[in-house]
Design an enzyme around this catalytic site. Structure first.
Site, PDB file in Angstrom:
ATOM      1  N   CYS A 187       0.872  -1.170   0.000  1.00  0.00           N
ATOM      2  CA  CYS A 187       0.000   0.000   0.000  1.00  0.00           C
ATOM      3  C   CYS A 187       0.913   1.224   0.000  1.00  0.00           C
ATOM      4  O   CYS A 187       2.133   1.094   0.037  1.00  0.00           O
ATOM      5  CB  CYS A 187      -1.006  -0.003   1.160  1.00  0.00           C
ATOM      6  SG  CYS A 187      -0.327   0.171   2.798  1.00  0.00           S
ATOM      7  N   CYS A 241      -2.393   1.427  -4.228  1.00  0.00           N
ATOM      8  CA  CYS A 241      -1.202   2.135  -4.721  1.00  0.00           C
ATOM      9  C   CYS A 241      -1.137   2.109  -6.243  1.00  0.00           C
ATOM     10  O   CYS A 241      -0.139   2.501  -6.841  1.00  0.00           O
ATOM     11  CB  CYS A 241       0.076   1.594  -4.098  1.00  0.00           C
ATOM     12  SG  CYS A 241       0.430  -0.112  -4.502  1.00  0.00           S
ATOM     13  N   CYS A 275       3.461  -0.697  -8.419  1.00  0.00           N
ATOM     14  CA  CYS A 275       4.061  -2.011  -8.191  1.00  0.00           C
ATOM     15  C   CYS A 275       4.612  -2.534  -9.519  1.00  0.00           C
ATOM     16  O   CYS A 275       3.870  -2.651 -10.495  1.00  0.00           O
ATOM     17  CB  CYS A 275       3.008  -2.969  -7.646  1.00  0.00           C
ATOM     18  SG  CYS A 275       3.681  -4.486  -6.976  1.00  0.00           S
TER      19      CYS A 275
END
Length: 137
Positions: free
Chosen positions: A11, A85, A89
């Site tokens: 996150c 998020c 990633c």
């Protein structure tokens, strides 16, 4: 890579949702799963309301610290679970990616964090059943 599945929770601040998810997975799956958590922009400390909410269910995350998301953490994980998020990633072929839509506990009191904690537990229980079910004798 180890013979047990590895999970990375990500996150933004690695201070609430991902810390609670990592703690639940460690608590419920024990050593059947390797657990990591990280943040795309880690905070300075774990959210006190998340610490309190987890303590209410007997899980102590008070010693945890937010960690920065690294490419290696993603490479070393079989399952990467993002929680708000977005696309920060890194994506690698052969990895499994899940995005759990969870309210952000940042700035909220423990009353608001409890339902998030409980929703995370339910999601983690489903994940365990899928990737690391208990072996029957």
């Amino acid at each position: 890579m180890s013979d047990k599945p590895s999970v990375l929770f990500v996150c933004v601040h690695n201070a609430g949702r991902s810390q609670m998810a990592a703690a639940w997975l460690t608590h419920l799956a024990g050593d059947r799963v390797e657990v990591r958590s990280a943040g795309s922009n880690p905070g300075t400390a774990v959210n006190p309301a998340a610490v309190e909410a987890m303590a209410e269910v007997g899980i102590d995350i008070s010693a945890e610290t937010p960690k920065i998301l690294t490419v290696d953490a993603v490479k070393e994980s079989d399952v990467c679970i993002t929680m708000g998020c977005g696309d920060t990633c890194p994506v690698f072929p052969g990895k499994r990616y899940l995005d759990w839509k969870l309210e952000d506990p940042a700035g909220q009191g423990v009353e608001a964090v409890r339902p998030i904690r409980d929703e995370i537990k339910t999601l983690v229980e489903g994940l365990i059943a899928e990737i690391a079910p208990e072996k029957k004798p």
